[in-house]
Design a protein around this motif. Structure first.
Motif, PDB file in Angstrom:
ATOM      1  N   ILE A  79      28.315  44.204  35.187  1.00  0.00           N
ATOM      2  CA  ILE A  79      29.363  45.116  34.732  1.00  0.00           C
ATOM      3  C   ILE A  79      29.959  44.577  33.443  1.00  0.00           C
ATOM      4  CG2 ILE A  79      29.971  46.092  36.974  1.00  0.00           C
ATOM      5  CD1 ILE A  79      32.138  43.988  37.250  1.00  0.00           C
ATOM      6  N   ASP A  80      30.667  45.439  32.725  1.00  0.00           N
ATOM      7  CA  ASP A  80      31.246  45.047  31.442  1.00  0.00           C
ATOM      8  C   ASP A  80      32.553  44.288  31.603  1.00  0.00           C
ATOM      9  OD1 ASP A  80      29.209  46.301  29.825  1.00  0.00           O
ATOM     10  OD2 ASP A  80      30.074  48.225  30.437  1.00  0.00           O
ATOM     11  N   PHE A  81      33.334  44.625  32.602  1.00  0.00           N
ATOM     12  CA  PHE A  81      34.525  43.832  32.931  1.00  0.00           C
ATOM     13  C   PHE A  81      34.803  43.962  34.410  1.00  0.00           C
ATOM     14  CE2 PHE A  81      36.263  47.975  31.710  1.00  0.00           C
ATOM     15  CZ  PHE A  81      37.204  48.237  32.702  1.00  0.00           C
ATOM     16  N   GLY A  82      35.457  42.947  34.955  1.00  0.00           N
ATOM     17  CA  GLY A  82      35.745  42.931  36.379  1.00  0.00           C
ATOM     18  C   GLY A  82      37.225  43.105  36.633  1.00  0.00           C
TER      19      GLY A  82
ATOM     20  N   TRP B  82      38.451  35.710  29.750  1.00  0.00           N
ATOM     21  CA  TRP B  82      39.909  35.769  29.798  1.00  0.00           C
ATOM     22  C   TRP B  82      40.369  36.648  30.950  1.00  0.00           C
ATOM     23  CZ3 TRP B  82      40.612  37.014  23.879  1.00  0.00           C
ATOM     24  CH2 TRP B  82      40.428  35.833  23.141  1.00  0.00           C
ATOM     25  N   ASN B  83      41.483  36.262  31.554  1.00  0.00           N
ATOM     26  CA  ASN B  83      42.143  37.051  32.582  1.00  0.00           C
ATOM     27  C   ASN B  83      43.300  37.798  31.927  1.00  0.00           C
ATOM     28  OD1 ASN B  83      40.937  35.739  35.267  1.00  0.00           O
ATOM     29  ND2 ASN B  83      41.403  34.074  33.856  1.00  0.00           N
TER      30      ASN B  83
ATOM     31  N   VAL C 239      57.369  40.563  47.000  1.00  0.00           N
ATOM     32  CA  VAL C 239      55.933  40.625  47.283  1.00  0.00           C
ATOM     33  C   VAL C 239      55.267  41.437  46.167  1.00  0.00           C
ATOM     34  CG1 VAL C 239      54.197  40.904  49.065  1.00  0.00           C
ATOM     35  CG2 VAL C 239      56.610  40.740  49.704  1.00  0.00           C
ATOM     36  N   VAL C 240      54.860  40.750  45.132  1.00  0.00           N
ATOM     37  CA  VAL C 240      54.331  41.383  43.927  1.00  0.00           C
ATOM     38  C   VAL C 240      53.014  40.718  43.550  1.00  0.00           C
ATOM     39  CG1 VAL C 240      54.791  41.935  41.506  1.00  0.00           C
ATOM     40  CG2 VAL C 240      56.676  41.835  43.121  1.00  0.00           C
ATOM     41  N   LEU C 241      52.057  41.522  43.163  1.00  0.00           N
ATOM     42  CA  LEU C 241      50.829  40.968  42.588  1.00  0.00           C
ATOM     43  C   LEU C 241      50.584  41.656  41.255  1.00  0.00           C
ATOM     44  CD1 LEU C 241      48.388  43.267  42.896  1.00  0.00           C
ATOM     45  CD2 LEU C 241      48.422  42.482  45.254  1.00  0.00           C
ATOM     46  N   ASN C 242      49.721  41.070  40.465  1.00  0.00           N
ATOM     47  CA  ASN C 242      49.305  41.732  39.228  1.00  0.00           C
ATOM     48  C   ASN C 242      47.790  41.803  39.195  1.00  0.00           C
ATOM     49  OD1 ASN C 242      49.853  38.673  38.480  1.00  0.00           O
ATOM     50  ND2 ASN C 242      48.229  39.408  37.130  1.00  0.00           N
ATOM     51  N   THR C 243      47.286  42.858  38.638  1.00  0.00           N
ATOM     52  CA  THR C 243      45.845  43.007  38.532  1.00  0.00           C
ATOM     53  C   THR C 243      45.378  42.508  37.180  1.00  0.00           C
ATOM     54  OG1 THR C 243      45.972  45.258  37.655  1.00  0.00           O
ATOM     55  CG2 THR C 243      45.905  45.017  40.041  1.00  0.00           C
ATOM     56  N   TYR C 244      44.240  41.860  37.184  1.00  0.00           N
ATOM     57  CA  TYR C 244      43.617  41.364  35.957  1.00  0.00           C
ATOM     58  C   TYR C 244      42.372  42.178  35.625  1.00  0.00           C
ATOM     59  CZ  TYR C 244      46.270  36.976  36.589  1.00  0.00           C
ATOM     60  OH  TYR C 244      47.258  36.033  36.746  1.00  0.00           O
ATOM     61  N   GLU C 245      42.137  42.371  34.339  1.00  0.00           N
ATOM     62  CA  GLU C 245      40.809  42.744  33.874  1.00  0.00           C
ATOM     63  C   GLU C 245      40.182  41.458  33.333  1.00  0.00           C
ATOM     64  OE1 GLU C 245      40.446  45.558  34.987  1.00  0.00           O
ATOM     65  OE2 GLU C 245      42.543  46.129  35.005  1.00  0.00           O
ATOM     66  N   ILE C 246      39.046  41.085  33.890  1.00  0.00           N
ATOM     67  CA  ILE C 246      38.349  39.872  33.470  1.00  0.00           C
ATOM     68  C   ILE C 246      37.320  40.265  32.420  1.00  0.00           C
ATOM     69  CG2 ILE C 246      36.930  37.935  34.226  1.00  0.00           C
ATOM     70  CD1 ILE C 246      38.190  38.301  37.010  1.00  0.00           C
ATOM     71  N   VAL C 247      37.477  39.711  31.231  1.00  0.00           N
ATOM     72  CA  VAL C 247      36.658  40.112  30.093  1.00  0.00           C
ATOM     73  C   VAL C 247      36.096  38.885  29.391  1.00  0.00           C
ATOM     74  CG1 VAL C 247      38.059  42.183  29.741  1.00  0.00           C
ATOM     75  CG2 VAL C 247      38.602  40.104  28.454  1.00  0.00           C
ATOM     76  N   CYS C 248      35.037  39.092  28.624  1.00  0.00           N
ATOM     77  CA  CYS C 248      34.512  38.034  27.768  1.00  0.00           C
ATOM     78  C   CYS C 248      35.360  37.951  26.500  1.00  0.00           C
ATOM     79  CB  CYS C 248      33.067  38.322  27.374  1.00  0.00           C
ATOM     80  SG  CYS C 248      31.871  38.186  28.733  1.00  0.00           S
ATOM     81  N   SER C 249      35.722  36.745  26.099  1.00  0.00           N
ATOM     82  CA  SER C 249      36.426  36.591  24.833  1.00  0.00           C
ATOM     83  C   SER C 249      35.478  36.851  23.660  1.00  0.00           C
ATOM     84  CB  SER C 249      37.009  35.177  24.712  1.00  0.00           C
ATOM     85  OG  SER C 249      35.974  34.187  24.790  1.00  0.00           O
TER      86      SER C 249
END
Length: 371
Positions: free
Chosen positions: A97-100, A126-127, A311-321
C-alpha cells in the motif's frame, strides 16, 4: 512541543489554509461541497489512485478525507480498507500500500521502524497524526441514559471482577440510576488494534498499574468477554446485546446511538464532548525527531483535572519520507494536505476532533517535506 489549543475548543478550523509554495496543477478546482478551507488550497494532484489500509478507528474520518480529496483533485481516488492497525503496518512495510493507517506509531522494538525504512528505499518512515479521536466507554442498558464509571471499575469489568450491572461499586457511582440485575457482557477487539493498545495504556496509567495488560492484543481476564474483529463489529455487538459493554471510537458509538459513560477520574464525572477532549489534549507533547510526529499521550491518560475526558487516541498516517515514485509522491502529498484541511464540522459529526490550528501547521510542514 506543546499542542496549543484552538480558541474555539478545537472544533472549527480557520478558513485560511496553508498554500504550498510552487505547487499547482490543472487538476485543481474549487472545492465546493461546503468546505471553504479547500477553495484557496493549491496542491499538485497527480494521477495515481492511492491504496491504503489499516486503522478502523479512522475509517469514518477517512471517508470525509476521501470526499474532500475527490472534490479538490477531481477524479482522483483513495482506496482505504479499515482492517485494523496491525494490518495497516504490515501491509505498509511489505510495500503493498502507499500509506498505512495506525492508532499507534511504528514500534522500534518490534522491528517496525527498520522494516518501514527498508520499504522506503532506505529512508525513514514518518508517523503523521491526522485526527484526534476519543474512545467511548459504551454500553447497552435500557432505561439508563446517564452512567458514571471510574477507571478502576472499568478495569475490573474487563478483568471479570465486576459481572453485574447492579454491582455495589457501580451503584455507588450512580445512586439515582435504575440499574438492572443483569450480566455485564463485555466485548473487545479480537484483532490487533491500536485502539486496544491505547485503551490498555490508559487503564494501566489511570489505575496506577492495577491493569497490567498491554499491546495491540486485548489482555482481559481469562474467559472474560467476547472478541469481535474491527470496531464496527464490536459496536454492532453491543447494540444487539442487552447488558453489552465495550471500548470503541466515538464515531461508532455515536452512529449507533450507544450509551456513553461519563468518566470520574477523581474530580467528578466528565462527559465525552469536544470541549472536554480539548482539555485533555491541551497539554500533550510531541516526541520523535524532525518530521516524525509521535504524540505522547501518557500525560493525558493520568490527567485527573476537572473537566478532562482522558481516553483519547490519535490516528497516524504512516508514510515514506522519501522513496515514492514521482506520481505517487504527488498524490500522497496532495491527499494528506487535503486531509489536514478537511471539513471540520463533518469530522466532528463523525466523532473526531479536527487538528488544532498550530498543530495542523506542523503536520502540513511535514507533508510538504516528503520528497
Amino acid at each position: 512541543m506543546k499542542i496549543k489549543r484552538h480558541t474555539a475548543a478545537l472544533a472549527v478550523l480557520a478558513a485560511g489554509a496553508l498554500v504550498l509554495a510552487g505547487c499547482g496543477s490543472d487538476q485543481n478546482a474549487p472545492a465546493g461541497g461546503g468546505n471553504p478551507a479547500l477553495d484557496s488550497l493549491q496542491v499538485e494532484c497527480g494521477t495515481k489512485t492511492l491504496s491504503a489500509e489499516g486503522s478502523s478507528a479512522q475509517k469514518n474520518a477517512m471517508d470525509v478525507f476521501k470526499r474532500d480529496y475527490g472534490l479538490k483533485c477531481q477524479g482522483q481516488q483513495v482506496n482505504y480498507t479499515g482492517s485494523g492497525s496491525g494490518r495497516g503496518v504490515s501491509q505498509f512495510v511489505a510495500g503493498q500500500i502507499d500509506f498505512g493507517g495506525s492508532d499507534s506509531a511504528l514500534n522500534e522494538e518490534k522491528g517496525e521502524v527498520a522494516k518501514a525504512a527498508e520499504r522506503c528505499q532506505g529512508n525513514p518512515a514518518w508517523n503523521l497524526p491526522m485526527v484526534f479521536g476519543p474512545v467511548a466507554i459504551s454500553y447497552n442498558l435500557p432505561g439508563v441514559t446517564d452512567l458514571t464509571l471510574t477507571p478502576d471499575v472499568i478495569g475490573k469489568i474487563f478483568q471479570g471482577q465486576i459481572t453485574k450491572w447492579d454491582d455495589p461499586a457501580i451503584k455507588a457511582l450512580n445512586p439515582n440510576a435504575q440499574l438492572p440485575s443483569i450480566d455485564i457482557v463485555p466485548f473487545f477487539r479480537s484483532d490487533e488494534s491500536g485502539t486496544t493498545e491505547n485503551f490498555q495504556k490508559y487503564l494501566t496509567t489511570a489505575t496506577s498499574g492495577a491493569w497490567t495488560g498491554e499491546g495491540k492484543t486485548f489482555q482481559g481476564g481469562p474467559g472474560i468477554g467476547q472478541g469481535r474483529e474491527g470496531s464496527d463489529q464490536v459496536a454492532q455487538s453491543v447494540k444487539a446485546t442487552e447488558g453489552g459493554f465495550t471500548y470503541v471510537e466515538w464515531s461508532f458509538a455515536k452512529n449507533l446511538g450507544l450509551g456513553i459513560a461519563k468518566i470520574d477520574s477523581g474530580a467528578g464525572p466528565v462527559e465525552l464532548s469536544t470541549a472536554n477532549i480539548g482539555k485533555a489534549i491541551d497539554g500533550a507533547q510531541i516526541e520523535g525527531q524532525g518530521n516524525d510526529l509521535r504524540v505522547n499521550l501518557d500525560s493525558i491518560y493520568g490527567n485527573k483535572a476537572p473537566g478532562v475526558y482522558p481516553v483519547v487516541l490519535n490516528t497516524y498516517e504512516i508514510v515514506c519520507s522519501k522513496g515514492y515514485d514521482p506520481d505517487t509522491l504527488k498524490a500522497v502529498k496532495a491527499f494528506l494536505t487535503v486531509a489536514a484541511n478537511a471539513n471540520a464540522q463533518e469530522l466532528e459529526s463523525a466523532g473526531y476532533v479536527p487538528l488544532p490550528e498550530g498543530f495542523k501547521t506542523k503536520v502540513l510542514d511535514a507533508v510538504n517535506a516528503i520528497s
